[in-house]
Design a protein around this motif. Structure first.
Motif, PDB file in Angstrom:
ATOM      1  N   SER A 145       0.849  -1.181   0.000  1.00  0.00           N
ATOM      2  CA  SER A 145       0.000   0.000   0.000  1.00  0.00           C
ATOM      3  C   SER A 145       0.888   1.236   0.000  1.00  0.00           C
ATOM      4  O   SER A 145       1.697   1.434   0.913  1.00  0.00           O
ATOM      5  CB  SER A 145      -0.913  -0.009   1.222  1.00  0.00           C
ATOM      6  OG  SER A 145      -1.683   1.163   1.274  1.00  0.00           O
ATOM      7  N   THR A 146       0.759   2.069  -1.028  1.00  0.00           N
ATOM      8  CA  THR A 146       1.589   3.265  -1.167  1.00  0.00           C
ATOM      9  C   THR A 146       0.839   4.557  -0.891  1.00  0.00           C
ATOM     10  O   THR A 146       1.442   5.530  -0.431  1.00  0.00           O
ATOM     11  CB  THR A 146       2.187   3.330  -2.574  1.00  0.00           C
ATOM     12  OG1 THR A 146       1.133   3.343  -3.546  1.00  0.00           O
ATOM     13  CG2 THR A 146       3.077   2.120  -2.835  1.00  0.00           C
ATOM     14  N   HIS A 147      -0.456   4.621  -1.177  1.00  0.00           N
ATOM     15  CA  HIS A 147      -1.234   5.838  -1.004  1.00  0.00           C
ATOM     16  C   HIS A 147      -2.636   5.479  -0.516  1.00  0.00           C
ATOM     17  O   HIS A 147      -3.115   4.354  -0.737  1.00  0.00           O
ATOM     18  CB  HIS A 147      -1.330   6.647  -2.301  1.00  0.00           C
ATOM     19  CG  HIS A 147      -0.012   7.192  -2.774  1.00  0.00           C
ATOM     20  ND1 HIS A 147       0.899   6.421  -3.464  1.00  0.00           N
ATOM     21  CD2 HIS A 147       0.535   8.436  -2.653  1.00  0.00           C
ATOM     22  CE1 HIS A 147       1.954   7.161  -3.757  1.00  0.00           C
ATOM     23  NE2 HIS A 147       1.762   8.373  -3.279  1.00  0.00           N
ATOM     24  N   ALA A 148      -3.260   6.467   0.125  1.00  0.00           N
ATOM     25  CA  ALA A 148      -4.643   6.349   0.584  1.00  0.00           C
ATOM     26  C   ALA A 148      -5.494   7.349  -0.188  1.00  0.00           C
ATOM     27  O   ALA A 148      -5.130   8.526  -0.317  1.00  0.00           O
ATOM     28  CB  ALA A 148      -4.735   6.610   2.079  1.00  0.00           C
ATOM     29  N   VAL A 149      -6.626   6.877  -0.712  1.00  0.00           N
ATOM     30  CA  VAL A 149      -7.523   7.698  -1.524  1.00  0.00           C
ATOM     31  C   VAL A 149      -8.906   7.696  -0.886  1.00  0.00           C
ATOM     32  O   VAL A 149      -9.401   6.637  -0.473  1.00  0.00           O
ATOM     33  CB  VAL A 149      -7.596   7.174  -2.970  1.00  0.00           C
ATOM     34  CG1 VAL A 149      -8.616   7.978  -3.778  1.00  0.00           C
ATOM     35  CG2 VAL A 149      -6.239   7.244  -3.640  1.00  0.00           C
ATOM     36  N   THR A 150      -9.494   8.869  -0.820  1.00  0.00           N
ATOM     37  CA  THR A 150     -10.892   9.014  -0.412  1.00  0.00           C
ATOM     38  C   THR A 150     -11.574   9.872  -1.464  1.00  0.00           C
ATOM     39  O   THR A 150     -11.072  10.964  -1.800  1.00  0.00           O
ATOM     40  CB  THR A 150     -11.017   9.673   0.967  1.00  0.00           C
ATOM     41  OG1 THR A 150     -10.221   8.956   1.906  1.00  0.00           O
ATOM     42  CG2 THR A 150     -12.462   9.671   1.435  1.00  0.00           C
ATOM     43  N   ALA A 151     -12.702   9.402  -2.005  1.00  0.00           N
ATOM     44  CA  ALA A 151     -13.359  10.086  -3.126  1.00  0.00           C
ATOM     45  C   ALA A 151     -14.850  10.193  -2.865  1.00  0.00           C
ATOM     46  O   ALA A 151     -15.440   9.386  -2.129  1.00  0.00           O
ATOM     47  CB  ALA A 151     -13.107   9.341  -4.431  1.00  0.00           C
TER      48      ALA A 151
END
Length: 351
Positions: free
Chosen positions: A235-241
């Motif tokens: 896991s490299t990044h966290a995204v919330t959309a």
């Protein structure tokens, strides 16, 4: 007067006991009594492998070093420290130490100090580890069996460890639904991740997806997973959309300290706040009222100036999203939800 026919004592062998000398060709055995022991017919040769030494000395010439040292050389005298040791007299000789009475048996295992002994499978009943076959160990002819590779420190830090931050457990308590990121509803999410400002890799994909509602918005949160070896992901990044209705112009709201790529053709849209422009940059394909409203909104500027400038926001594939180089966690989802609620509200007011 005698004549040639007369016989004298020499015709009978001469005086008793006389014989022709051996060096003149006489028979050395002539006249020897029958009970006299016979000498050897031929002296031994030096090359027959036998010992030619006698009590008086060697039987013949021998090369230097022909004789071996004695089987039991003289041991050093404890009373004479200056006496040479056997190893000094015979460097090539090896003399095993005599066994001590209190020594352990040969089959007793010796373990280094500070290390616990390993249980013997013969005593504990455990099965011994399999041995590799092949000519050089391992499976196959040349040891081609698959060897287990130990992950490095970077791989251990970013490797997925189930639910390390409790995101899945938190999602279950608030009524959110989980997903693995490969379902039909995740197709648009994959397009969103591909357009992220962090320039993801071609094989990166969303994973550890949770969906629910927060701050008056329908939200979806996930991790950006990058391949790490065979069947392993990090896991490299966290995204919330947040999905939005209607047409939203593409934009990128990025901290000024971040390096930006792929910004060709985008326009810089300034805000009325110099402090905000010093820390944040808004880029858009066109300078329209919606993007102007985005940087004119005081709530948006307040939330962004109160943050650590660690998030990037953008719009693509029908979503307005926020991304951070970190693993997804409940506190980060709540932080992104506040930012997205302010951004979506500003865009909807200007529509």
């Amino acid at each position: 007067m005698s004549s040639p026919r007369d016989r004298d004592g020499f015709d009978d062998g001469g005086p008793e006991g006389w014989r022709e000398p051996a060096h003149l060709g006489g028979d050395p055995d002539a006249g020897r009594p029958a009970d006299t022991p016979q000498p050897p017919a031929e002296p031994p040769r030096p090359d027959d492998g036998s010992d030619h030494r006698t009590d008086d000395g060697p039987a013949g010439w021998q090369p230097p070093g022909w004789d071996l040292p004695a089987v039991d050389p003289q041991r050093p005298d404890p009373q004479r420290p200056d006496a040479p040791s056997p190893s000094a007299q015979y460097p090539s000789a090896q003399y095993p130490a005599a066994p001590r009475p209190d020594a352990q048996q040969p089959d007793a295992q010796q373990w280094p100090p500070g290390q616990p002994p390993v249980a013997d499978p013969r005593e504990s009943g455990a099965s011994a580890p399999p041995r590799g076959g092949g000519l050089f160990g391992g499976g196959g002819l040349f040891g081609g069996g698959r060897r287990e590779r130990r992950p490095g420190a970077f791989e251990q830090a970013f490797a997925p460890q189930g639910d390390p931050w409790g995101t899945q457990a938190w999602a279950a308590t608030v009524g959110w639904t989980p997903s693995d990121g490969t379902g039909p509803e995740d197709a648009a999410l994959a397009q969103l991740v591909a357009t992220a400002p962090v320039r993801p890799g071609k094989e990166d994909r969303p994973g550890n997806v949770v969906r629910g509602r927060g701050n008056g918005l329908d939200l979806v949160a996930c991790d950006v997973l990058s391949p790490l070896g065979r069947d392993r992901w990090q896991s490299t990044h966290a995204v919330t959309a947040a999905p939005v209705l209607g047409d939203v112009p593409a934009f990128r709201l990025t901290p000024a300290r971040f390096w930006r790529h792929g910004t060709g053709g985008l326009l810089h849209i300034p805000s009325p706040d110099p402090e905000f422009d010093r820390r944040w940059v808004l880029l858009g394909a066109e300078d329209g009222p919606q993007l102007r409203r985005l940087v004119d909104d005081p709530l948006v500027r307040q939330l962004l100036l109160g943050s650590d400038d660690g998030d990037e926001l953008w719009a693509a594939a029908g979503y307005v999203a926020a991304i951070r180089p970190d693993g997804q966690r409940p506190q980060l989802i709540e932080h992104h939800a506040r930012l997205l609620a302010a951004v979506v509200g500003a865009l909807a007011a200007a529509a």
